[in-house]
Design a protein around this motif. Structure first.
Motif, mmCIF file in Angstrom:
data_model
loop_
_atom_site.group_PDB
_atom_site.id
_atom_site.type_symbol
_atom_site.label_atom_id
_atom_site.label_comp_id
_atom_site.label_asym_id
_atom_site.label_seq_id
_atom_site.Cartn_x
_atom_site.Cartn_y
_atom_site.Cartn_z
ATOM 1 N N CYS A 1 -1.452 10.620 6.008
ATOM 2 C CA CYS A 1 -0.433 9.574 6.187
ATOM 3 C C CYS A 1 0.952 10.160 5.866
ATOM 4 C CB CYS A 1 -0.735 8.398 5.272
ATOM 5 S SG CYS A 1 -2.473 7.905 5.344
ATOM 6 N N THR B 1 -5.828 -0.884 2.695
ATOM 7 C CA THR B 1 -4.513 -0.307 2.982
ATOM 8 C C THR B 1 -4.378 -0.002 4.475
ATOM 9 O OG1 THR B 1 -5.497 1.781 2.288
ATOM 10 C CG2 THR B 1 -4.090 0.672 0.696
ATOM 11 N N GLU C 1 -1.768 -0.914 6.408
ATOM 12 C CA GLU C 1 -0.334 -0.606 6.598
ATOM 13 C C GLU C 1 0.249 -1.178 7.888
ATOM 14 O OE1 GLU C 1 0.313 0.186 3.833
ATOM 15 O OE2 GLU C 1 -0.843 1.851 3.016
ATOM 16 N N LYS D 1 -2.264 7.460 10.487
ATOM 17 C CA LYS D 1 -3.292 6.854 9.645
ATOM 18 C C LYS D 1 -4.705 7.280 10.066
ATOM 19 C CE LYS D 1 -2.771 4.175 6.865
ATOM 20 N NZ LYS D 1 -2.632 4.483 5.399
ATOM 21 N N LEU E 1 2.821 -2.079 5.466
ATOM 22 C CA LEU E 1 4.063 -1.359 5.203
ATOM 23 C C LEU E 1 4.869 -1.416 6.498
ATOM 24 C CD1 LEU E 1 5.024 0.307 2.819
ATOM 25 C CD2 LEU E 1 3.817 2.272 3.754
ATOM 26 N N VAL F 1 10.008 1.610 4.114
ATOM 27 C CA VAL F 1 9.055 2.569 3.561
ATOM 28 C C VAL F 1 9.794 3.523 2.622
ATOM 29 C CG1 VAL F 1 7.280 4.278 4.128
ATOM 30 C CG2 VAL F 1 7.821 2.449 5.769
#
Ligand code: B12
Length: 472
Positions: free
Chosen positions: A206, A302, A304, A316, A342, A376
């Motif tokens: 990531c 997670t 995102e 990812k 995110l 971010v």
């Protein structure tokens, strides 16, 4: 030698967290023959007084300070913890002439700059178990520690940062037995859950993440047997039953997660696992079934993003279809999930934001909650930092000790904020990171804890949102 360890972290959002890293260091130093004491400043109002008293009573020859956070990664309500850590070290200096070493994840993220900013004698980057022991030995023998792996020091040629000294496997470490060093029950009065670590390292790529810089890319495991024994001892000695795995991702690699669950099931351990990190890469029905049988009650996924474009840009390694699949599987398994998003990374546009919101509204289960961070945090020595430097948003890695945030140029920040507010009014299962900074939350957590309500408390986010709407 007498060594005083100090946990500087006082952050209470989302809840106070036990200093697991510092307790690992305490165990290792003690095993090496030192006399160790740990002063936890988390709930201490007058830190200078507490430090002064501890130093006068114990008269340490070396002080180690654990620094977990640099900042809270929140664009709207930023908190910078570096001045706080610097103050703690200054208060130690005022109380004793003993040298000071610092360590912790904040130091590992940016070792040179943190070392210079805090003003310690030495810093330890990465794992502390081996480096702190060697450093203490050098101090005891009045040798120069600057050549020791994992140590950051100041010399004639400036600051020297040595490569990390990582433990080869977690089984070789003495478990952090936190009840010996701090009072876990104080933490349990908030949402506090007892942290467990079943491995170090992260193999994912990531672009924004610091985990591989902190823990390395290859996995260093604790076996299911060792983990289960550790959990049994914690339950017996501290009475705690609510746990969470603090591994970068619990389910990667899956075979190890299955080993942990199988052993917990086989040994008949009765515990609640409420907050372990799930990455949508390769989540299988088999693993989730075993997690439920082992006592997992909820997960933190997670994801995102739920936009294929953004997921790809963040590297990812999964797709929206995978994220939808996880939502189906966790709902079927009855595992409540806290979804982490995110928003604002490279390639994010209003359309991709709406794709993620569409996922939240349509695919997450009624009992799930989504936690959204806008912008971010650009961390040094990550691929995102490279992109930000190329785009002229930041000039150097070093300046990233001060929080800087990446927002895709295709996004209007006001639109983003307003959109999030509008959508969370329609769907109270959403909470933004800025909303989670509300001062009423720590108090709410204490009340829920006093009433003995089952964790995780984030399941009350919809109720909190409705209440806030009534009073505002
Ligand atoms: C799990 C986790 C969480 C969980 C914690 C659950 C729990 N019950 O503990 C949750 C989700 C709640 C959380 C919250 C937050 N987190 Co967090 N979290 C992590 C994570 C993934 C693991 C932390 C951990 O426990 N590691 C295991 C221990 C054993 O490792 P360690 O602490 O690094 O300790 C080792 C070394 O550092 C060293 N060491 C430690 N102390 C000392 C002291 C001395 C003297 C020496 C010599 C060595 C030494 O030795 C230890 C053993 O080898 C890290 C990322 C990572 N991979 O490290 C982020 C991380 C620590 N979190 C981070 C942040 C920012 C936060 C929050 C502020 C963000 C937020 N608003 O949610 C909050 C703050 C919470 C609080 N009250 O302090 C940042 C910190 C960097 C920064 N930006 O400041 C990290 C690094 C992630 C990131 N974004 O890069 N977090």
């Amino acid at each position: 030698m007498k060594i005083l360890l100090v946990s500087a972290n006082q952050e209470k959002v989302p809840y106070p967290v036990l200093p697991i890293g510092l307790c690992y260091v305490a165990e290792s130093l003690e095993k090496a023959g030192h006399q160790v004491r740990l002063l936890d400043l988390c709930f201490e109002r007058r830190t200078a007084r507490a430090l002064d008293r501890a130093v006068k009573e114990f008269e340490p020859a070396l002080v180690g300070v654990g620094i977990r956070n640099m900042d809270n990664c929140d664009y709207y309500y930023p908190k910078n913890f570096v001045p706080e850590a610097k103050r703690v070290v200054a208060e130690i200096r005022a109380a004793t002439k003993a040298p000071v070493m610092i360590g912790g994840s904040a130091v590992s993220v940016l070792p040179r700059e943190m070392y210079e900013a805090i003003g310690a004698d030495w810093a330890v980057v990465g794992d502390g178990e081996l480096a702190a022991v060697e450093l203490a030995k050098a101090v005891e023998e009045k040798r120069d520690p600057s050549g020791i792996a994992g140590v950051v020091s100041r010399g004639a040629e400036g600051v020297r940062v040595n490569p990390q000294n990582r433990v080869p496997a977690l089984d070789v470490n003495t478990p952090p037995r936190m009840w010996r060093w701090v009072d876990p029950q104080r933490y349990m009065k908030f949402e506090g859950v007892y942290p467990l670590q079943s491995k170090r390292g992260c193999s994912l790529k990531c672009i924004y993440c610091t985990y591989t810089n902190i823990e390395g890319k290859s996995f260093r495991m604790k076996s299911g047997e060792e983990m289960a024994k550790e959990i049994e001892e914690i339950i017996e000695r501290s009475g705690v039953r609510d746990f969470e795995f603090v591994d970068s991702t619990f389910n990667v690699p899956e075979s190890h997660a299955i080993d942990i669950c199988d052993t917990i099931i086989r040994r008949g351990i009765r515990a609640n696992f409420v907050g372990s990190g799930l990455n949508p890469i390769g989540v299988s029905e088999r693993l989730l079934g075993k997690m439920v049988d082992a006592g997992f009650r909820s997960l933190i996924c997670t994801a995102e993003s739920a936009s294929d474009t953004v997921i790809r840009n963040l590297r990812k390694g999964f797709t929206r279809a995978d994220v939808e699949n996880v939502a189906r599987l966790t709902a079927r398994a009855g595992l409540r999930t806290l979804w982490i998003f995110l928003v604002g990374g490279p390639g994010e546009t209003p359309e991709t934001v709406l794709e993620t919101l569409d996922f939240i509204h349509r695919h997450t289960a009624p009992g799930d909650v989504s936690y959204i961070t806008n912008g971010v945090r650009i961390y040094p020595y990550t691929a995102l930092a490279g992109i930000a430097i190329q785009e002229g948003l930041v000039r150097s890695q070093e300046e990233l000790i001060d929080p800087k945030f990446y927002f895709s140029k295709a996004l209007d920040r006001k639109w983003l904020r307003d959109t999030m507010i509008r959508h969370s009014r329609q769907d109270p299962r959403m909470i933004t990171s800025e909303r989670s900074q509300h001062p009423v939350i720590p108090w709410g957590l204490r009340v829920l804890s006093m009433l003995g309500v089952q964790k995780p408390f984030w399941r009350f986010v919809p109720a909190f949102n409705r209440m806030m709407r009534l009073v505002s």
